[in-house]
Design a protein around this motif. Sequence first.
Motif, PDB file in Angstrom:
ATOM      1  N   TYR A   1     -50.475  50.695 -28.713  1.00  0.00           N
ATOM      2  CA  TYR A   1     -50.192  51.207 -27.228  1.00  0.00           C
ATOM      3  C   TYR A   1     -50.923  49.980 -26.377  1.00  0.00           C
ATOM      4  O   TYR A   1     -50.640  49.666 -25.182  1.00  0.00           O
ATOM      5  CB  TYR A   1     -51.396  52.061 -27.112  1.00  0.00           C
ATOM      6  CG  TYR A   1     -51.604  53.779 -27.460  1.00  0.00           C
ATOM      7  CD1 TYR A   1     -50.056  53.753 -26.603  1.00  0.00           C
ATOM      8  CD2 TYR A   1     -51.668  54.039 -28.115  1.00  0.00           C
ATOM      9  CE1 TYR A   1     -49.572  55.501 -27.258  1.00  0.00           C
ATOM     10  CE2 TYR A   1     -51.397  55.214 -29.067  1.00  0.00           C
ATOM     11  CZ  TYR A   1     -50.053  56.176 -27.816  1.00  0.00           C
ATOM     12  OH  TYR A   1     -49.857  57.538 -28.357  1.00  0.00           O
ATOM     13  N   ALA A   2     -51.219  48.403 -27.074  1.00  0.00           N
ATOM     14  CA  ALA A   2     -51.252  47.654 -25.916  1.00  0.00           C
ATOM     15  C   ALA A   2     -49.599  46.873 -25.418  1.00  0.00           C
ATOM     16  O   ALA A   2     -49.637  46.580 -23.927  1.00  0.00           O
ATOM     17  CB  ALA A   2     -52.144  46.550 -26.518  1.00  0.00           C
ATOM     18  N   GLY A   3     -49.192  47.271 -26.318  1.00  0.00           N
ATOM     19  CA  GLY A   3     -47.484  46.615 -25.585  1.00  0.00           C
ATOM     20  C   GLY A   3     -47.092  47.802 -24.836  1.00  0.00           C
ATOM     21  O   GLY A   3     -47.295  47.139 -23.468  1.00  0.00           O
ATOM     22  N   LEU A   4     -47.660  48.673 -24.888  1.00  0.00           N
ATOM     23  CA  LEU A   4     -46.913  49.912 -24.141  1.00  0.00           C
ATOM     24  C   LEU A   4     -47.616  49.800 -22.787  1.00  0.00           C
ATOM     25  O   LEU A   4     -47.394  50.351 -22.036  1.00  0.00           O
ATOM     26  CB  LEU A   4     -46.826  51.680 -24.678  1.00  0.00           C
ATOM     27  CG  LEU A   4     -46.097  51.945 -26.139  1.00  0.00           C
ATOM     28  CD1 LEU A   4     -46.404  52.990 -26.818  1.00  0.00           C
ATOM     29  CD2 LEU A   4     -44.469  51.833 -25.440  1.00  0.00           C
ATOM     30  N   TYR A   5     -48.751  49.922 -23.087  1.00  0.00           N
ATOM     31  CA  TYR A   5     -49.829  49.471 -21.529  1.00  0.00           C
ATOM     32  C   TYR A   5     -48.958  48.395 -21.102  1.00  0.00           C
ATOM     33  O   TYR A   5     -48.661  48.558 -20.313  1.00  0.00           O
ATOM     34  CB  TYR A   5     -50.933  49.450 -21.934  1.00  0.00           C
ATOM     35  CG  TYR A   5     -52.046  48.827 -21.117  1.00  0.00           C
ATOM     36  CD1 TYR A   5     -52.181  50.005 -19.497  1.00  0.00           C
ATOM     37  CD2 TYR A   5     -52.712  47.330 -20.177  1.00  0.00           C
ATOM     38  CE1 TYR A   5     -53.136  49.751 -19.278  1.00  0.00           C
ATOM     39  CE2 TYR A   5     -53.540  47.665 -19.907  1.00  0.00           C
ATOM     40  CZ  TYR A   5     -54.114  48.963 -18.375  1.00  0.00           C
ATOM     41  OH  TYR A   5     -54.341  48.456 -17.766  1.00  0.00           O
TER      42      TYR A   5
ATOM     43  N   VAL B   1     -25.441  51.053 -24.044  1.00  0.00           N
ATOM     44  CA  VAL B   1     -25.688  52.367 -24.735  1.00  0.00           C
ATOM     45  C   VAL B   1     -27.286  52.209 -24.856  1.00  0.00           C
ATOM     46  O   VAL B   1     -27.867  53.621 -25.614  1.00  0.00           O
ATOM     47  CB  VAL B   1     -25.437  52.831 -26.714  1.00  0.00           C
ATOM     48  CG1 VAL B   1     -23.274  52.812 -26.649  1.00  0.00           C
ATOM     49  CG2 VAL B   1     -25.278  51.835 -27.480  1.00  0.00           C
ATOM     50  N   ASP B   2     -28.242  51.378 -24.427  1.00  0.00           N
ATOM     51  CA  ASP B   2     -29.129  51.594 -24.756  1.00  0.00           C
ATOM     52  C   ASP B   2     -30.215  51.411 -23.675  1.00  0.00           C
ATOM     53  O   ASP B   2     -31.097  51.577 -24.113  1.00  0.00           O
ATOM     54  CB  ASP B   2     -30.029  49.895 -25.610  1.00  0.00           C
ATOM     55  CG  ASP B   2     -29.404  50.139 -27.118  1.00  0.00           C
ATOM     56  OD1 ASP B   2     -29.721  50.737 -27.554  1.00  0.00           O
ATOM     57  OD2 ASP B   2     -29.327  48.962 -27.396  1.00  0.00           O
ATOM     58  N   LEU B   3     -29.535  51.939 -22.494  1.00  0.00           N
ATOM     59  CA  LEU B   3     -29.784  52.323 -21.631  1.00  0.00           C
ATOM     60  C   LEU B   3     -30.404  53.984 -21.878  1.00  0.00           C
ATOM     61  O   LEU B   3     -29.921  54.395 -22.324  1.00  0.00           O
ATOM     62  CB  LEU B   3     -29.766  51.958 -20.246  1.00  0.00           C
ATOM     63  CG  LEU B   3     -29.378  50.410 -19.677  1.00  0.00           C
ATOM     64  CD1 LEU B   3     -27.784  49.949 -18.835  1.00  0.00           C
ATOM     65  CD2 LEU B   3     -30.798  49.911 -19.705  1.00  0.00           C
ATOM     66  N   THR B   4     -31.883  54.158 -20.579  1.00  0.00           N
ATOM     67  CA  THR B   4     -32.279  55.874 -21.370  1.00  0.00           C
ATOM     68  C   THR B   4     -32.159  56.037 -19.831  1.00  0.00           C
ATOM     69  O   THR B   4     -32.354  55.405 -18.807  1.00  0.00           O
ATOM     70  CB  THR B   4     -32.721  55.692 -21.915  1.00  0.00           C
ATOM     71  OG1 THR B   4     -35.161  54.979 -21.130  1.00  0.00           O
ATOM     72  CG2 THR B   4     -33.089  54.740 -23.396  1.00  0.00           C
TER      73      THR B   4
ATOM     74  N   LYS C   1     -34.639  49.275 -22.883  1.00  0.00           N
ATOM     75  CA  LYS C   1     -34.030  48.540 -24.493  1.00  0.00           C
ATOM     76  C   LYS C   1     -35.715  48.772 -25.245  1.00  0.00           C
ATOM     77  O   LYS C   1     -35.911  48.724 -26.607  1.00  0.00           O
ATOM     78  CB  LYS C   1     -34.022  47.465 -24.357  1.00  0.00           C
ATOM     79  CG  LYS C   1     -32.124  48.132 -23.358  1.00  0.00           C
ATOM     80  CD  LYS C   1     -31.977  46.270 -22.921  1.00  0.00           C
ATOM     81  CE  LYS C   1     -30.466  46.403 -22.329  1.00  0.00           C
ATOM     82  NZ  LYS C   1     -29.728  46.571 -22.928  1.00  0.00           N
ATOM     83  N   ARG C   2     -36.058  48.244 -24.372  1.00  0.00           N
ATOM     84  CA  ARG C   2     -37.357  48.052 -25.419  1.00  0.00           C
ATOM     85  C   ARG C   2     -38.279  48.631 -25.560  1.00  0.00           C
ATOM     86  O   ARG C   2     -39.313  49.458 -27.383  1.00  0.00           O
ATOM     87  CB  ARG C   2     -38.721  46.623 -24.277  1.00  0.00           C
ATOM     88  CG  ARG C   2     -38.570  45.878 -24.344  1.00  0.00           C
ATOM     89  CD  ARG C   2     -39.466  44.519 -23.973  1.00  0.00           C
ATOM     90  NE  ARG C   2     -40.250  45.636 -22.489  1.00  0.00           N
ATOM     91  CZ  ARG C   2     -39.378  44.987 -21.292  1.00  0.00           C
ATOM     92  NH1 ARG C   2     -38.683  43.643 -21.475  1.00  0.00           N
ATOM     93  NH2 ARG C   2     -40.059  45.235 -20.007  1.00  0.00           N
ATOM     94  N   LEU C   3     -38.440  50.074 -25.145  1.00  0.00           N
ATOM     95  CA  LEU C   3     -39.348  51.421 -25.341  1.00  0.00           C
ATOM     96  C   LEU C   3     -38.090  51.801 -26.669  1.00  0.00           C
ATOM     97  O   LEU C   3     -38.583  52.625 -26.970  1.00  0.00           O
ATOM     98  CB  LEU C   3     -38.768  52.127 -24.503  1.00  0.00           C
ATOM     99  CG  LEU C   3     -39.612  52.004 -23.382  1.00  0.00           C
ATOM    100  CD1 LEU C   3     -39.967  52.922 -22.461  1.00  0.00           C
ATOM    101  CD2 LEU C   3     -41.486  52.528 -23.597  1.00  0.00           C
ATOM    102  N   LYS C   4     -36.442  51.940 -26.554  1.00  0.00           N
ATOM    103  CA  LYS C   4     -36.160  52.267 -27.477  1.00  0.00           C
ATOM    104  C   LYS C   4     -36.243  51.797 -28.962  1.00  0.00           C
ATOM    105  O   LYS C   4     -36.330  52.729 -29.756  1.00  0.00           O
ATOM    106  CB  LYS C   4     -34.384  52.031 -27.218  1.00  0.00           C
ATOM    107  CG  LYS C   4     -33.825  53.767 -27.898  1.00  0.00           C
ATOM    108  CD  LYS C   4     -32.327  53.862 -26.797  1.00  0.00           C
ATOM    109  CE  LYS C   4     -31.250  54.354 -27.039  1.00  0.00           C
ATOM    110  NZ  LYS C   4     -29.921  54.369 -26.508  1.00  0.00           N
ATOM    111  N   ALA C   5     -36.002  50.422 -28.783  1.00  0.00           N
ATOM    112  CA  ALA C   5     -37.040  49.239 -30.103  1.00  0.00           C
ATOM    113  C   ALA C   5     -38.083  49.380 -30.467  1.00  0.00           C
ATOM    114  O   ALA C   5     -37.882  49.864 -31.329  1.00  0.00           O
ATOM    115  CB  ALA C   5     -36.443  48.067 -29.325  1.00  0.00           C
TER     116      ALA C   5
END
Lengths: 571, 571
Positions: A525-529, B397-400, B548-552
Amino acid sequence: MNAKYAVGVDFGTESGRAVLVDVSDGREVATAVYQYQNGVIAETLPLAGKPVRLEPDWALQDPEDYVRTLQVTVREVLGKATVDPLDVVGLGIDFTACTMLPTLADGTPLCLVPEFRSEPHAWVKLWKHHAAQPEADRINAAARERGEPWLPRYGGKISSEWFFAKTHQILDEAPAVYAAAGRLIEAADWVVWQLTGEETRNTCTAGYKAMWSKREGFPPDSFFAALDPRLEHVIDERLSRTPQPIGDRAGLLTARAAAWTGLRPGTPVAVANVDAHVSVPAVGVTTPGTLVAIMGTSICDMVLGTQERSVEGMCGVVEDGILPGLFGYEAGQSGVGDIFAWFVENGVPASYEDASRRQGVDLHTLLESEAAKLRPGETGLLALDWWNGNRSVLVDVDLTGLLIGATLATRPPDIYRALIESTAFGMRVIVDAFERGGVAVNEIVACGGLPDRNRLLMQIYADVTGRRIQVSASSQTPALGSAMFGAVAAGAAAGGYDTIAEAAARMAHLREETYVPDPGRQAIYAGLYEEYVGLHDYFGRGGNDVMKRLKARARDAHLGAAKGRAPAPGL
Amino acid sequence: MNAKYAVGVDFGTESGRAVLVDVSDGREVATAVYQYQNGVIAETLPLAGKPVRLEPDWALQDPEDYVRTLQVTVREVLGKATVDPLDVVGLGIDFTACTMLPTLADGTPLCLVPEFRSEPHAWVKLWKHHAAQPEADRINAAARERGEPWLPRYGGKISSEWFFAKTHQILDEAPAVYAAAGRLIEAADWVVWQLTGEETRNTCTAGYKAMWSKREGFPPDSFFAALDPRLEHVIDERLSRTPQPIGDRAGLLTARAAAWTGLRPGTPVAVANVDAHVSVPAVGVTTPGTLVAIMGTSICDMVLGTQERSVEGMCGVVEDGILPGLFGYEAGQSGVGDIFAWFVENGVPASYEDASRRQGVDLHTLLESEAAKLRPGETGLLALDWWNGNRSVLVDVDLTGLLIGATLATRPPDIYRALIESTAFGMRVIVDAFERGGVAVNEIVACGGLPDRNRLLMQIYADVTGRRIQVSASSQTPALGSAMFGAVAAGAAAGGYDTIAEAAARMAHLREETYVPDPGRQAIYAGLYEEYVGLHDYFGRGGNDVMKRLKARARDAHLGAAKGRAPAPGL
């Protein structure tokens, strides 16, 4: 000796509730609820004859609903508990705020005076009356221009919900009402006036809603004159320069109010309080370092401090505003439970409703149990929790909700979890702002409707904020807090307590269960934050004001449509 | 003289369909559909005995389904129309692409050879087989490193769906299959081989899917050797260096194929084509300046040009790829109808389903009629239409998906409209890229499932792109186009046409109804498009790679969960 009791009455948005509490240990012996007959008045005044329609964004109440609440609920708790009124040592009340009304000099609500009965401005303006934005804008502009020293205490901006915005709107739109209004008063203080026969004001609403401070008093008359010459003497003519500190006794119950309630005439009555603020001692918090979160449709955050600090985007800091002798800080999130309710009502397909029926649980519970199976980050989603704007730290009602990361594989529980997480990130922004401003937040105590029902949410809040969270044992926290102040109004000699700290130590209780941050989840969550803050700052601090522009376009389309100027719909 | 007919067969993802068309005017006399017995093979091979499971992202087909399509549907249209096979002048087919298979040197599919029957790599790899991404990555890296001149013709990146990615995956994972594969061939060309007894290749799939160009041929052997030494001679050993132009005759129907279909042996058969590309003449477009949009779950955009231009993010430009003598440009949107379907399935509450049942319409229709009442901008919402990634112009393809502007007042029809608008903005990005690259787009002709059903969508596309849009009169546009190529394979002397332009002039028809941009709505959408482009560039061009980071992170959470390493869920 008989057990001693105190009564607390909590005046909410749709109803009022009383609780009868054992003074020795805080046990809630009986509760009673009165659903307001006229509830929130948003469309037409509750009058026979030709309907008086209200403008958009108006929200009024009927002061007679408050008297009926006293008449119905206090008698009911006394009856249920079969307690001798002689054993009730004190009475306290709390209210929504800023909820205010104009009265004659004797306290008679103007809306009960025949000639003003059909004038909307003569009625109680409820906290969520949002039609005074132009006046709030004028107040903020004037304060900035004059460099008013009180503005920073409110995070740099006062709200259209607050006392002088509403007052100013009355003057603007109904000068006859303003002229006839011998007093302008918080409904909280008005109810105490009805109970004791004496007009008092409390430092909590004066401080948080009416720009008063213990050291500086109200803004100078010259400031009010700058808004409108007719406002120059508003304080001396219609308010009071000497609000009484929270924790004081306001007076003693009159014979009339004793007849309403069934309590003994002369019962001590506490200075009025606000629902959120009264919850702080009610969950046992009487010292700095703990954030009290009142979690429901929105969240109010309360922290105590020993010094006045500047905290970004706070709603306010008021000395004696929560507890005597301490600075009370308030911040908040304008949309939390109502975002989840919006989603459940508008975004969940029939198949989930069917499943919830089959399983015999409500949709929230079904979604929670599905969302609880997901790992942090697994949804790939992130949201900005601004469906109802942002109260702290951005203080901007024109910000809107955002969801990012959706794919064709996204399912409703994914979104539900992302919305929960977004509100948790919103709380961490506030916690971080407090800490940056030098106001410690070492742990969190929660009360309100959300912690009762939503264990996943509480665990996510612990994981996201990195703080241990405990939950109030009472499901009537504000009413319990009011009863505690009732016991303090009585004093130890009369069977109550001399200080609110002593009352809290005996009468406030937390549940056993504690939500403890899990280090693994906390790290994710620290990364998502960080991602949340990136989007928060981009969309909320001027990187891209697209939200405001979209909102302005939507307003234009509505207005143009009303005036027949906007292009026709798509087909 | 009897009327003359042509047959077109369109091989789709789930089924194949034949149409019998009057050559003189394009009238569709009869149609027939064959639902593939084995459809899309994504879980296990359709074999008795121990199940052979497929990895995620696999998608195979059974070549016998193609033969069955010919056997069932062509006989059926002949029977329905009671047409004398002697009056059928020609036959054309089109296919999904890149859909390819390994065969023996004589064309026998390897999956029909007993020793390879249970080897997944021996089966047909359908266009949407997405398991060859590592190989596509290697091809792109090698091409960039070597500065291969063909890469810019594909917008700088080739797709995992294409011919050599799939070929390379066979070699990587099943070298025995690769070794036994005398030929590697598009299913389109394989079907024509089965019809004519002669192996031909077409310039459309060679150009768009296998990096061939009329002027430069295939990439050099040294490029393939750089990927893997065993691939060095793949072209000479397993493909063909001389694909035939679209519009040519591939050969004549064999006695065996005549027996399958009921057609006359010796019936001319056209060079194979691709469903999207064959639609261009089928809607009457044979010259530059008009964008043909094949609109369904996704959108393919086709434009003709007289020169090779560099267009950002296009899928490809191929000389003779759509029509002989012209450059055919392809671009596309990877999610359109499937985004709306996702929303209807996952985001619309039971109350709307109830209303749609009461009104006797489907949910799409109900939402469309509600959304049609809204004015441009009125929803306050804006979306990025990347639920399935972005094909053009970002090729990522990694765009959301993103939705911004939500409030507690947002309702499902608002979101539905915002999703439609977002795909319209996506199309305008493509139109703008073509124009910037010097490829004119003066107007648009649409075909496919979406224009049939969704008038609001078509009007929004006209308003957003500022282009007049006409719609194909045929609901079987690709099959009609194939029939037209069948007529050209016959030639004018045999009752067909000598050129596809002549065939199109007589056989292609558009509906009367035209969607014309409304200047008022166009102006508002121009403003919203600016906001769209702002978000498009911020999230799509590196301003913030949060998608991309969220997808990863989501991938990590899944993988970690599978391996027991990720933190436990929230409760």
